[in-house]
Design a protein around this motif. Sequence first.
Motif, PDB file in Angstrom:
ATOM      1  N   UNK A 167       0.834  -1.196   0.000  1.00  0.00           N
ATOM      2  CA  UNK A 167       0.000   0.000   0.000  1.00  0.00           C
ATOM      3  C   UNK A 167       0.870   1.248   0.000  1.00  0.00           C
ATOM      4  N   UNK A 168       0.333   2.304  -0.632  1.00  0.00           N
ATOM      5  CA  UNK A 168       0.971   3.607  -0.460  1.00  0.00           C
ATOM      6  C   UNK A 168       0.401   4.229   0.806  1.00  0.00           C
ATOM      7  N   UNK A 169       1.135   5.187   1.348  1.00  0.00           N
ATOM      8  CA  UNK A 169       0.645   5.918   2.518  1.00  0.00           C
ATOM      9  C   UNK A 169       1.166   7.345   2.450  1.00  0.00           C
ATOM     10  N   UNK A 170       0.392   8.261   3.022  1.00  0.00           N
ATOM     11  CA  UNK A 170       0.846   9.645   3.157  1.00  0.00           C
ATOM     12  C   UNK A 170       1.502   9.808   4.526  1.00  0.00           C
ATOM     13  N   UNK A 171       0.774   9.463   5.591  1.00  0.00           N
ATOM     14  CA  UNK A 171       1.278   9.640   6.960  1.00  0.00           C
ATOM     15  C   UNK A 171       1.379   8.329   7.734  1.00  0.00           C
ATOM     16  N   UNK A 172       0.716   7.307   7.255  1.00  0.00           N
ATOM     17  CA  UNK A 172       0.586   6.062   8.021  1.00  0.00           C
ATOM     18  C   UNK A 172       1.840   5.190   7.924  1.00  0.00           C
ATOM     19  N   UNK A 173       2.242   4.634   9.062  1.00  0.00           N
ATOM     20  CA  UNK A 173       3.311   3.631   9.068  1.00  0.00           C
ATOM     21  C   UNK A 173       2.796   2.420   9.833  1.00  0.00           C
ATOM     22  N   UNK A 174       2.786   1.259   9.216  1.00  0.00           N
ATOM     23  CA  UNK A 174       2.271   0.079   9.925  1.00  0.00           C
ATOM     24  C   UNK A 174       3.261  -0.414  10.973  1.00  0.00           C
ATOM     25  N   UNK A 175       2.778  -1.191  11.940  1.00  0.00           N
ATOM     26  CA  UNK A 175       3.698  -1.752  12.921  1.00  0.00           C
ATOM     27  C   UNK A 175       4.651  -2.750  12.265  1.00  0.00           C
ATOM     28  N   UNK A 176       5.795  -2.944  12.898  1.00  0.00           N
ATOM     29  CA  UNK A 176       6.765  -3.911  12.347  1.00  0.00           C
ATOM     30  C   UNK A 176       6.099  -5.283  12.264  1.00  0.00           C
TER      31      UNK A 176
END
Length: 322
Positions: free
Chosen positions: A29-38
């Motif tokens: 996925x692309x994201x602007x502000x989101x970072x998924x957990x490791x």
Amino acid sequence: MKVWLTGGGGFIGSNVVRAGLDAGHEVLTTAATFTPPAGAGYAVDHLDMTNEAAVRASIEAFAPDLVINCAIMNDWGQMYGDREAAWAAYVEATRHSSAGAADVGATYVLVSTDWVFDGTQAGAHEETPPNPINFYGALKLASEMVALERGGAVARVSGVNGLHLARPTTIRAQDRGFGYFVASIVDALEVGETFTVWEAPEINMRSTPSLALECGEIMLMIGDKQADGVFHCCGADSVTRRELAELTCKVFDLDASLLRYGPPDPDSLMAAPIPHDSSLTTPRTQRVLGHAPTPVLELLQRFRLQREAEHPGQATHEIKDT
Ligand SMILES: NC(=O)c1ccc[n+]([C@@H]2O[C@H](COP(=O)([O-])OP(=O)(O)OC[C@H]3O[C@@H](n4cnc5c(N)ncnc54)[C@H](OP(=O)(O)O)[C@@H]3O)[C@@H](O)[C@H]2O)c1
């Protein structure tokens, strides 16, 4: 299948990601502000969906089978306040991602909305001519035309309920549409608070609810079949806000005497008109995908099971009742 999408950190996008992972697909996925957990099990490219070069390079590098454009500028103040930026975020972003899909021969799906209809077209099917009555609907319809003319598919979602799977809390409570409506009611009533179901001619009073996870599953069916054209990704039943609130109490074993009925919070209203009855039907979707729409009671039961699995024994956000 390799699935590339925009907006996987959003409400519906996070459910598309989950549906993809559950089905064993490889997801970026692309994201602007989101970072998924490791260890989330999927890849993220941080980029701006209005940046054509970045979008096309990301798609080319991942070489997906299916591209889903789920990201959205979701702030109506921003949308109306800077219409050029809104056009870029909806229509141009659709051009960029659909061009990227064409570059690699992937099936393309644009996520759209029941609000392309005007609110008097109850029972609209996939081939009913849209008639948007606000800028959001116009942007979505323009984006749909881009996707369709590029040979892609349009997945109209409606009355979307379910869990936001990328954020620990629900983003908003009740608004003029049906999004998050069920979660808002459950969160309030299960801690003994009242909940006022808004009822007024100037808001969306009737729609065909869907479950975000099931919307994602239907989008993957479109990818599996390499299908094009318009699809209605929603459940089987058209309901009013009151009916959905009462059914929610029944399915979630909540005290319906805590429901109140009244006008919307005046702060939630805008000058822009909102479709009153945006109910959809799904004949083409059933025919092409072989997917029968799910009755609203079953959608709610599935939502309850999903919520209990994700958040055992706890409310997901604080409710501000009116
Ligand atoms: N929710 C509903 O009830 C409903 C009903 C009908 C139709 N829809 C449609 O469903 C789709 C998704 O809606 P949603 O409610 O899930 O939206 P959402 O939760 O607000 O998520 C929007 C996503 O868009 C991403 N985004 C915003 N601006 C971006 C940019 N410039 N570049 C890259 N990404 C950007 C955000 O990324 P970050 O998280 O990384 O910041 C976010 O993940 C939309 O097409 C909407 O029209 C939704």
